[in-house]
Design an enzyme around this catalytic site. Structure first.
Site, PDB file in Angstrom:
ATOM      1  CE1 TYR A   1       7.208   7.369  11.336  1.00 58.37           C
ATOM      2  CE2 TYR A   1       7.512   9.737  11.574  1.00 58.37           C
ATOM      3  CZ  TYR A   1       7.322   8.629  10.774  1.00 58.37           C
ATOM      4  OH  TYR A   1       7.256   8.776   9.406  1.00 58.37           O
TER       5      TYR A   1
ATOM      6  CB  SER B   1      10.359  11.053   7.864  1.00 55.02           C
ATOM      7  OG  SER B   1       9.548  12.138   8.274  1.00 55.02           O
TER       8      SER B   1
ATOM      9  CB  ILE C   1       5.346   5.576  -0.421  1.00 57.52           C
ATOM     10  CG1 ILE C   1       4.770   6.931  -0.018  1.00 57.52           C
ATOM     11  CG2 ILE C   1       6.645   5.782  -1.188  1.00 57.52           C
ATOM     12  CD1 ILE C   1       5.605   7.663   1.010  1.00 57.52           C
TER      13      ILE C   1
ATOM     14  CB  SER D   1      -0.925   0.015   1.232  1.00 60.74           C
ATOM     15  OG  SER D   1      -0.166   0.098   2.426  1.00 60.74           O
TER      16      SER D   1
ATOM     17  CE  LYS E   1      10.962   6.625   9.564  1.00 62.45           C
ATOM     18  NZ  LYS E   1      10.834   5.923   8.262  1.00 62.45           N
TER      19      LYS E   1
END
Length: 270
Positions: free
Chosen positions: A155, A128, A6, A4, A159
């Site tokens: 998170y 990110s 990207i 799903s 990243k």
């Protein structure tokens, strides 16, 4: 992470180019459906699903063993999967740190010799701009941070780990023709937002639909790092949809990159 968002959009375009594509995905139902859809849309029958659950180091090892036994070639590894939910894995690590970094780190290491033998080859790590708020501490890798916004911090830490992983891998693979790139695909409306806190969703979801890129637009920066010619001198760099950019200072810390690498090796048992 090819079922799903990207990942699926990236896989679709690679299949359109005639590549043999392996969708490494946790859900067999979604993975098989995505592979079937891509085969149908592109006419490329060389699109296959293989099970991989990055929240389980046992699953990562099983996938790598199966892949190396069945697939003689590997020219491009895209570490795309990501979660923003809190929780702990069966291996005892925080869920976002293991799925977003440790699982990808182990997978890359287990497939590295195949990448070398098929060189020139590339590793693309979907990072990110959230790495700007990352605060990695080598002595507490894999443990969820404390505080009111611990899941968000976790998170961001993962990243930052993505950016540093690409940087250190490029350093260690100099001279092998294996190159590596970390890429921020932009602010993309994907299923990642299903993990947002309930109180934040009424604000975040309308913004995502109105202002964020769709998955195919977000995939473009990933595809550029995967396929653009003459990127080899930029191995280890951080990319956005506007090309190579300097990451935030912590993402340029070579000492932290080495400490992360050594700590990750220890945590995954390498």
């Amino acid at each position: 992470g090819g079922s799903s968002g990207i990942g699926a959009a990236t896989a679709l375009e690679l299949a359109r180019c005639g590549a043999r594509v392996i969708l490494a995905t946790r859900s067999a139902r979604r993975g098989e459906a995505a592979a079937s859809r891509i085969r149908r849309e592109t006419g490329n029958n060389e699109v296959l699903f293989m099970h991989l659950d990055l929240s389980s180091l046992r699953s990562v090892r099983a996938f790598a063993s199966t892949f190396l036994r069945q697939e003689p070639h590997l020219h491009l590894l895209i570490n795309n999967a990501g979660v923003s939910a809190g929780g702990t894995t069966e291996d005892g690590f925080s869920l976002p740190f293991q799925v977003n970094h440790l699982g990808h780190f182990l997978l890359t290491q287990l497939l590295l010799e195949r990448l070398r033998s098929c060189a020139p080859s590339r590793v693309v790590i979907v990072a990110s701009s959230a790495h700007c708020a990352g605060r990695l501490r080598p002595e507490s890798l894999g443990r969820p941070p404390s505080g009111l916004f611990s899941t968000f911090q976790d998170y961001c830490d993962s990243k930052l780990a993505n950016v540093l992983h690409a940087r250190e891998l490029a350093t260690r693979e100099q001279g092998t023709q294996v190159t590596c790139y970390a890429v921020h695909p932009g602010f993309v409306n994907t299923s990642l937002f299903r993990h947002a806190p309930l109180w934040l969703k009424p604000l975040l979801l309308p913004l995502a639909w109105l202002l964020f890129l769709d998955a195919s637009e977000g995939a473009q920066a990933v595809l550029d790092c995967a396929t653009q010619e003459d990127l080899e001198p930029l191995s280890g760099r951080y990319f956005t949809d506007c090309g190579p950019r300097l990451p935030w200072p912590a993402g340029r810390d070579d000492r932290l990159a080495r400490a992360l690498w050594e700590g990750s090796e220890r945590l995954v048992g390498l």
